[in-house]
Design a protein around this motif. Structure first.
Motif: not given
Ligand code: SAH
Ligand code: SF4
Length: 373
Positions: A45-63
Protein backbone atom coordinates in the motif's frame (compact mmCIF):
# COMPACT_ATOMS: atom_id res chain seq x y z
CA UNK A 1 22.28 2.75 13.30
CA UNK A 2 18.98 2.87 11.44
CA UNK A 3 15.79 3.56 13.40
CA UNK A 4 12.98 1.06 13.44
CA UNK A 5 10.06 1.76 11.15
CA UNK A 6 7.58 1.75 14.04
CA UNK A 7 9.42 4.45 16.00
CA UNK A 8 6.81 7.24 16.15
CA UNK A 9 9.33 9.98 16.87
CA UNK A 10 11.79 8.95 14.17
CA UNK A 11 8.99 8.66 11.60
CA UNK A 12 7.57 12.04 12.65
CA UNK A 13 10.99 13.67 12.18
CA UNK A 14 11.43 11.93 8.85
CA UNK A 15 7.95 12.98 7.68
CA UNK A 16 8.66 16.57 8.63
CA UNK A 17 12.01 16.64 6.87
CA UNK A 18 10.78 14.91 3.70
CA UNK A 19 7.33 16.50 3.76
CA UNK A 20 5.55 13.17 3.83
CA UNK A 21 1.76 13.54 4.09
CA UNK A 22 0.18 12.29 7.34
CA UNK A 23 -1.95 9.67 5.59
CA UNK A 24 1.21 8.09 4.20
CA UNK A 25 2.68 7.91 7.68
CA UNK A 26 -0.50 6.17 8.82
CA UNK A 27 -0.06 3.66 6.00
CA UNK A 28 3.35 2.68 7.35
CA UNK A 29 1.91 1.85 10.77
CA UNK A 30 -1.03 0.13 9.13
CA UNK A 31 1.29 -2.09 7.11
CA UNK A 32 3.23 -3.13 10.19
CA UNK A 33 0.57 -3.49 12.85
CA UNK A 34 -2.57 -4.38 10.90
CA UNK A 35 -1.26 -6.03 7.72
CA UNK A 36 1.44 -7.72 9.84
CA UNK A 37 4.20 -7.00 7.31
CA UNK A 38 7.85 -6.68 8.26
CA UNK A 39 9.39 -6.75 4.78
CA UNK A 40 9.43 -3.58 2.71
CA UNK A 41 8.60 -5.67 -0.37
CA UNK A 42 5.32 -6.77 1.18
CA UNK A 43 4.14 -3.27 2.10
CA UNK A 44 2.34 -2.77 -1.17
CA UNK A 45 0.00 0.00 0.00
CA UNK A 46 3.13 2.19 0.08
CA UNK A 47 4.63 3.25 -3.25
CA UNK A 48 7.77 1.47 -4.43
CA UNK A 49 9.72 4.75 -4.43
CA UNK A 50 8.75 5.58 -0.89
CA UNK A 51 9.61 2.07 0.30
CA UNK A 52 13.04 2.38 -1.28
CA UNK A 53 13.54 5.73 0.41
CA UNK A 54 12.35 4.44 3.76
CA UNK A 55 14.72 1.48 3.52
CA UNK A 56 17.64 3.91 3.45
CA UNK A 57 16.78 5.26 6.91
CA UNK A 58 14.80 2.52 8.62
CA UNK A 59 14.74 -1.17 9.42
CA UNK A 60 11.30 -2.76 10.01
CA UNK A 61 12.29 -4.48 13.27
CA UNK A 62 15.39 -4.41 15.47
CA UNK A 63 15.98 -8.15 15.91
CA UNK A 64 17.37 -10.83 13.62
CA UNK A 65 16.28 -14.43 13.74
CA UNK A 66 19.02 -16.82 14.82
CA UNK A 67 17.06 -20.06 14.89
CA UNK A 68 13.50 -21.36 14.85
CA UNK A 69 12.22 -24.71 16.05
CA UNK A 70 8.63 -25.76 16.09
CA UNK A 71 6.12 -28.48 16.72
CA UNK A 72 2.31 -28.55 16.57
CA UNK A 73 1.88 -26.53 19.74
CA UNK A 74 4.74 -24.07 19.77
CA UNK A 75 7.18 -22.12 17.66
CA UNK A 76 10.36 -21.31 19.52
CA UNK A 77 12.32 -18.40 18.16
CA UNK A 78 15.79 -17.31 19.06
CA UNK A 79 16.52 -13.72 18.15
CA UNK A 80 19.91 -12.12 17.91
CA UNK A 81 20.20 -8.51 19.06
CA UNK A 82 22.34 -5.96 17.20
CA UNK A 83 25.06 -6.42 19.86
CA UNK A 84 25.08 -10.21 19.51
CA UNK A 85 22.93 -11.36 22.43
CA UNK A 86 20.39 -14.14 22.11
CA UNK A 87 16.88 -13.88 23.46
CA UNK A 88 13.93 -16.21 23.27
CA UNK A 89 10.30 -15.82 22.23
CA UNK A 90 7.73 -18.61 22.12
CA UNK A 91 4.51 -18.65 20.09
CA UNK A 92 1.99 -20.99 21.69
CA UNK A 93 -0.95 -22.30 19.66
CA UNK A 94 -4.10 -23.18 21.53
CA UNK A 95 -6.10 -25.49 19.31
CA UNK A 96 -9.73 -26.49 19.48
CA UNK A 97 -10.56 -29.53 21.57
CA UNK A 98 -10.29 -32.63 19.40
CA UNK A 99 -13.99 -33.43 19.57
CA UNK A 100 -14.65 -30.46 17.26
CA UNK A 101 -12.04 -31.56 14.79
CA UNK A 102 -12.84 -32.29 11.19
CA UNK A 103 -10.25 -34.02 9.00
CA UNK A 104 -7.81 -34.37 11.89
CA UNK A 105 -6.60 -30.77 11.73
CA UNK A 106 -7.60 -28.96 14.90
CA UNK A 107 -8.24 -25.29 14.26
CA UNK A 108 -6.36 -22.58 16.07
CA UNK A 109 -8.46 -21.14 18.86
CA UNK A 110 -6.11 -18.44 20.06
CA UNK A 111 -2.43 -17.67 20.02
CA UNK A 112 -0.29 -16.64 22.99
CA UNK A 113 3.11 -15.06 22.75
CA UNK A 114 5.67 -15.46 25.53
CA UNK A 115 8.15 -12.59 25.30
CA UNK A 116 11.45 -11.66 26.92
CA UNK A 117 12.10 -8.39 28.71
CA UNK A 118 15.84 -8.68 29.47
CA UNK A 119 18.92 -10.48 28.21
CA UNK A 120 19.41 -13.01 31.02
CA UNK A 121 18.10 -12.05 34.45
CA UNK A 122 19.73 -10.53 37.56
CA UNK A 123 17.28 -12.12 40.01
CA UNK A 124 18.88 -15.56 39.95
CA UNK A 125 16.19 -17.83 41.35
CA UNK A 126 17.57 -21.22 42.33
CA UNK A 127 15.37 -23.18 39.92
CA UNK A 128 15.61 -20.99 36.82
CA UNK A 129 17.83 -21.50 33.79
CA UNK A 130 17.63 -17.85 32.75
CA UNK A 131 18.94 -16.85 36.17
CA UNK A 132 22.00 -19.05 35.59
CA UNK A 133 22.89 -17.00 32.52
CA UNK A 134 23.45 -13.90 34.60
CA UNK A 135 22.30 -10.52 33.39
CA UNK A 136 23.55 -8.65 30.34
CA UNK A 137 21.14 -5.79 29.76
CA UNK A 138 17.57 -4.64 29.53
CA UNK A 139 15.82 -5.08 26.21
CA UNK A 140 14.86 -1.79 24.59
CA UNK A 141 11.23 -0.96 23.94
CA UNK A 142 11.90 -1.55 20.24
CA UNK A 143 13.25 -5.01 20.96
CA UNK A 144 10.19 -5.88 23.04
CA UNK A 145 7.78 -4.66 20.36
CA UNK A 146 9.84 -6.31 17.59
CA UNK A 147 9.15 -9.72 19.15
CA UNK A 148 5.40 -9.18 18.70
CA UNK A 149 5.71 -7.75 15.18
CA UNK A 150 7.85 -10.67 14.09
CA UNK A 151 5.46 -13.20 15.63
CA UNK A 152 2.44 -11.66 13.92
CA UNK A 153 4.20 -11.77 10.57
CA UNK A 154 5.23 -15.38 11.16
CA UNK A 155 1.67 -16.34 12.12
CA UNK A 156 0.25 -14.59 9.06
CA UNK A 157 2.59 -16.50 6.77
CA UNK A 158 1.84 -19.79 8.50
CA UNK A 159 -1.94 -19.57 8.96
CA UNK A 160 -3.19 -16.69 6.81
CA UNK A 161 -6.78 -15.65 7.45
CA UNK A 162 -9.41 -16.89 9.86
CA UNK A 163 -12.96 -17.83 8.81
CA UNK A 164 -14.05 -14.25 9.43
CA UNK A 165 -11.47 -13.06 6.88
CA UNK A 166 -9.24 -11.31 9.46
CA UNK A 167 -5.63 -12.37 9.89
CA UNK A 168 -4.53 -14.85 12.51
CA UNK A 169 -2.50 -12.93 15.08
CA UNK A 170 -1.21 -12.94 18.63
CA UNK A 171 -4.12 -12.57 21.02
CA UNK A 172 -2.36 -12.91 24.37
CA UNK A 173 1.05 -11.64 25.41
CA UNK A 174 2.77 -12.94 28.54
CA UNK A 175 6.00 -11.44 29.90
CA UNK A 176 7.28 -14.88 30.90
CA UNK A 177 10.34 -15.33 28.73
CA UNK A 178 13.79 -14.22 29.78
CA UNK A 179 14.13 -11.56 32.41
CA UNK A 180 12.23 -9.70 35.08
CA UNK A 181 9.87 -7.19 33.44
CA UNK A 182 9.50 -4.99 36.52
CA UNK A 183 13.26 -4.38 36.50
CA UNK A 184 12.82 -2.94 33.01
CA UNK A 185 9.78 -0.96 33.98
CA UNK A 186 9.78 2.00 31.59
CA UNK A 187 10.36 -0.10 28.48
CA UNK A 188 7.79 -2.65 29.59
CA UNK A 189 5.27 0.11 30.22
CA UNK A 190 5.85 1.69 26.82
CA UNK A 191 5.55 -1.68 25.07
CA UNK A 192 2.27 -2.35 26.89
CA UNK A 193 0.90 1.00 25.74
CA UNK A 194 1.69 0.06 22.15
CA UNK A 195 0.07 -3.34 22.64
CA UNK A 196 -3.12 -1.70 23.89
CA UNK A 197 -3.30 1.18 21.42
CA UNK A 198 -6.21 0.84 18.97
CA UNK A 199 -4.18 1.76 15.89
CA UNK A 200 -1.25 -0.45 16.94
CA UNK A 201 -1.66 -4.02 18.25
CA UNK A 202 -5.04 -3.28 19.78
CA UNK A 203 -4.86 -6.07 22.37
CA UNK A 204 -7.24 -6.29 25.29
CA UNK A 205 -5.72 -5.52 28.69
CA UNK A 206 -7.15 -8.80 29.92
CA UNK A 207 -4.89 -10.51 27.39
CA UNK A 208 -1.58 -9.11 28.62
CA UNK A 209 0.15 -10.70 31.62
CA UNK A 210 3.12 -9.39 33.53
CA UNK A 211 4.88 -12.05 35.55
CA UNK A 212 7.15 -10.86 38.36
CA UNK A 213 9.31 -12.41 41.03
CA UNK A 214 7.96 -9.74 43.38
CA UNK A 215 9.73 -6.44 42.69
CA UNK A 216 7.80 -4.23 45.11
CA UNK A 217 8.76 -0.80 43.68
CA UNK A 218 7.58 -2.01 40.25
CA UNK A 219 4.22 -3.17 41.64
CA UNK A 220 3.82 0.22 43.35
CA UNK A 221 4.56 2.00 40.08
CA UNK A 222 1.94 -0.13 38.35
CA UNK A 223 -0.59 1.16 40.86
CA UNK A 224 0.46 4.78 40.32
CA UNK A 225 0.41 4.39 36.54
CA UNK A 226 -2.80 2.33 36.67
CA UNK A 227 -1.36 -0.48 34.58
CA UNK A 228 -4.21 -2.87 35.19
CA UNK A 229 -3.24 -5.72 32.92
CA UNK A 230 -3.09 -9.22 34.42
CA UNK A 231 -0.51 -9.59 37.15
CA UNK A 232 1.13 -12.93 37.90
CA UNK A 233 3.26 -13.18 41.02
CA UNK A 234 5.94 -15.84 41.02
CA UNK A 235 5.40 -16.71 44.65
CA UNK A 236 6.78 -20.27 44.72
CA UNK A 237 6.87 -20.45 48.53
CA UNK A 238 4.31 -19.55 51.21
CA UNK A 239 6.76 -18.42 53.92
CA UNK A 240 9.72 -16.05 54.15
CA UNK A 241 12.35 -18.72 54.99
CA UNK A 242 11.66 -21.04 52.10
CA UNK A 243 11.14 -18.15 49.70
CA UNK A 244 14.57 -16.74 50.58
CA UNK A 245 16.14 -20.14 49.97
CA UNK A 246 14.83 -20.49 46.45
CA UNK A 247 14.49 -16.81 45.50
CA UNK A 248 17.31 -14.59 46.79
CA UNK A 249 15.27 -11.49 45.85
CA UNK A 250 13.00 -12.31 48.82
CA UNK A 251 15.73 -11.01 51.13
CA UNK A 252 15.30 -7.56 49.60
CA UNK A 253 11.56 -7.70 49.05
CA UNK A 254 10.11 -9.51 52.06
CA UNK A 255 7.00 -11.64 51.70
CA UNK A 256 4.93 -9.52 54.13
CA UNK A 257 5.77 -6.33 52.27
CA UNK A 258 5.14 -8.02 48.94
CA UNK A 259 1.68 -9.13 50.03
CA UNK A 260 0.91 -5.59 51.20
CA UNK A 261 1.92 -4.11 47.84
CA UNK A 262 -0.20 -6.73 46.06
CA UNK A 263 -3.17 -5.78 48.25
CA UNK A 264 -2.74 -2.16 47.17
CA UNK A 265 -2.67 -3.27 43.55
CA UNK A 266 -5.85 -5.32 43.98
CA UNK A 267 -7.57 -2.43 45.76
CA UNK A 268 -6.72 -0.06 42.91
CA UNK A 269 -7.46 -2.37 39.98
CA UNK A 270 -9.96 -4.91 41.42
CA UNK A 271 -7.96 -7.50 39.48
CA UNK A 272 -7.55 -11.06 40.65
CA UNK A 273 -3.89 -11.99 41.11
CA UNK A 274 -2.40 -15.10 39.56
CA UNK A 275 0.05 -16.73 41.91
CA UNK A 276 2.61 -18.95 40.25
CA UNK A 277 3.77 -21.76 42.49
CA UNK A 278 6.48 -24.10 41.27
CA UNK A 279 6.27 -27.74 42.34
CA UNK A 280 9.78 -28.89 43.23
CA UNK A 281 10.09 -32.38 44.67
CA UNK A 282 10.46 -32.36 48.48
CA UNK A 283 11.12 -28.61 48.48
CA UNK A 284 7.91 -26.74 47.73
CA UNK A 285 5.40 -29.57 47.36
CA UNK A 286 4.72 -30.67 50.95
CA UNK A 287 1.09 -30.69 52.22
CA UNK A 288 1.94 -28.37 55.14
CA UNK A 289 3.14 -25.80 52.62
CA UNK A 290 -0.21 -26.05 50.82
CA UNK A 291 -1.88 -25.29 54.16
CA UNK A 292 0.42 -22.31 54.71
CA UNK A 293 -0.41 -21.09 51.22
CA UNK A 294 -4.12 -21.26 52.08
CA UNK A 295 -3.50 -19.07 55.13
CA UNK A 296 -1.39 -16.61 53.16
CA UNK A 297 -4.06 -16.19 50.50
CA UNK A 298 -7.00 -16.26 52.92
CA UNK A 299 -9.42 -13.45 52.00
CA UNK A 300 -7.36 -12.40 49.00
CA UNK A 301 -8.50 -12.25 45.37
CA UNK A 302 -6.32 -15.07 44.10
CA UNK A 303 -5.89 -17.84 41.59
CA UNK A 304 -3.05 -20.31 42.02
CA UNK A 305 -1.22 -21.82 39.10
CA UNK A 306 0.80 -24.89 40.10
CA UNK A 307 3.75 -25.25 37.76
CA UNK A 308 5.43 -28.65 37.58
CA UNK A 309 9.15 -27.91 37.86
CA UNK A 310 10.96 -28.33 34.57
CA UNK A 311 14.14 -30.26 35.14
CA UNK A 312 17.42 -29.50 33.43
CA UNK A 313 20.92 -30.83 33.86
CA UNK A 314 22.42 -27.63 35.32
CA UNK A 315 20.16 -27.57 38.36
CA UNK A 316 19.98 -30.35 40.93
CA UNK A 317 16.27 -30.23 41.68
CA UNK A 318 13.54 -32.76 40.95
CA UNK A 319 10.02 -32.60 39.59
CA UNK A 320 7.11 -33.40 41.91
CA UNK A 321 5.07 -36.40 40.87
CA UNK A 322 1.53 -35.83 39.64
CA UNK A 323 -0.09 -37.45 42.68
CA UNK A 324 1.71 -34.99 45.00
CA UNK A 325 0.69 -32.08 42.78
CA UNK A 326 -2.95 -33.21 42.76
CA UNK A 327 -2.91 -33.59 46.56
CA UNK A 328 -1.50 -30.04 46.89
CA UNK A 329 -4.23 -28.82 44.55
CA UNK A 330 -6.94 -30.62 46.57
CA UNK A 331 -5.84 -28.85 49.77
CA UNK A 332 -6.04 -25.43 48.09
CA UNK A 333 -9.37 -26.12 46.45
CA UNK A 334 -10.89 -27.47 49.65
CA UNK A 335 -10.01 -24.13 51.15
CA UNK A 336 -11.84 -22.39 48.29
CA UNK A 337 -8.84 -21.23 46.25
CA UNK A 338 -9.21 -21.81 42.50
CA UNK A 339 -6.19 -23.69 41.29
CA UNK A 340 -4.94 -24.90 37.95
CA UNK A 341 -2.02 -27.15 37.18
CA UNK A 342 -0.11 -25.64 34.26
CA UNK A 343 -0.70 -27.96 31.37
CA UNK A 344 2.14 -29.79 29.80
CA UNK A 345 1.93 -27.85 26.54
CA UNK A 346 5.36 -27.72 25.08
CA UNK A 347 7.03 -29.19 28.11
CA UNK A 348 7.92 -32.39 26.36
CA UNK A 349 10.02 -30.31 24.02
CA UNK A 350 11.28 -28.04 26.81
CA UNK A 351 9.66 -25.02 25.32
CA UNK A 352 8.07 -23.75 28.51
CA UNK A 353 8.83 -20.09 28.90
CA UNK A 354 12.20 -19.35 30.39
CA UNK A 355 13.47 -22.80 29.58
CA UNK A 356 14.94 -22.47 26.14
CA UNK A 357 18.55 -21.96 26.94
CA UNK A 358 19.21 -25.65 27.17
CA UNK A 359 17.54 -26.23 23.85
CA UNK A 360 20.00 -23.78 22.37
CA UNK A 361 22.98 -25.53 23.88
CA UNK A 362 21.61 -28.81 22.56
CA UNK A 363 21.14 -27.42 19.04
CA UNK A 364 24.68 -26.14 19.03
CA UNK A 365 25.86 -29.62 20.00
CA UNK A 366 23.69 -31.18 17.33
CA UNK A 367 25.07 -28.79 14.74
CA UNK A 368 28.60 -29.65 15.78
CA UNK A 369 27.76 -33.35 15.55
CA UNK A 370 26.32 -32.76 12.07
CA UNK A 371 29.52 -31.05 11.05
CA UNK A 372 31.50 -34.00 12.40
CA UNK A 373 29.46 -36.47 10.30
N1 SAH B 1 11.01 -13.05 35.86
C1 SAH B 1 9.61 -13.23 35.81
C2 SAH B 1 9.11 -13.68 34.46
C3 SAH B 1 9.88 -14.76 33.73
S1 SAH B 1 9.93 -16.37 34.41
C4 SAH B 1 9.15 -14.18 36.88
O1 SAH B 1 9.99 -14.85 37.47
O2 SAH B 1 7.96 -14.20 37.13
C5 SAH B 1 8.40 -17.09 33.93
C6 SAH B 1 7.94 -18.20 34.89
O3 SAH B 1 8.70 -19.41 34.67
C7 SAH B 1 8.08 -17.83 36.36
O4 SAH B 1 6.91 -18.10 37.09
C8 SAH B 1 9.22 -18.71 36.77
O5 SAH B 1 9.23 -18.91 38.13
C9 SAH B 1 8.99 -19.96 35.95
N2 SAH B 1 10.14 -20.86 35.90
C10 SAH B 1 11.44 -20.55 35.96
N3 SAH B 1 12.21 -21.67 35.95
C11 SAH B 1 11.34 -22.71 35.90
C12 SAH B 1 11.51 -24.13 35.88
N4 SAH B 1 12.72 -24.70 35.91
N5 SAH B 1 10.39 -24.89 35.80
C13 SAH B 1 9.17 -24.34 35.76
N6 SAH B 1 8.96 -23.01 35.80
C14 SAH B 1 10.02 -22.21 35.86
FE1 SF4 C 1 14.60 -14.14 36.68
FE2 SF4 C 1 12.07 -14.98 36.69
FE3 SF4 C 1 14.11 -16.70 36.27
FE4 SF4 C 1 13.74 -15.68 38.68
S1 SF4 C 1 12.33 -17.03 37.58
S2 SF4 C 1 15.72 -15.84 37.61
S3 SF4 C 1 13.04 -13.63 38.18
S4 SF4 C 1 13.51 -15.02 34.94
Amino acid sequence: MKSVLFDDQAIANYAKEKKVQPFKVKQIFYEMYKNQNIDFDDMTTISKEMRAELAESFVPISLEVDKIKEDKQTTKIWFKTHDGHLIETVIIYHRQPTKHVKNNTPKINRITLCISSQVGCPVNCLFCVTGKLGFSRNLTRDEIISQVLYANNYIKKKFGKKDDNTLHAVRNVVFMGMGEPLLNYDNMRHAIQVMLQQDRFSLSKRHITISTAGIIPGIKKMVTDMIDVKLAISLHAPNQDLREKIMPIARTYKLNDLMRSIDEYVKATKNRIFYEYIMIKDVTDKPELAKQLCQLLRGRLAHVNLIPYNTNPAIKLGESDMETIREFQRILEKFGITTTVRDSMGRSVKSACGQLWFEKVKWKNEENEDEDD
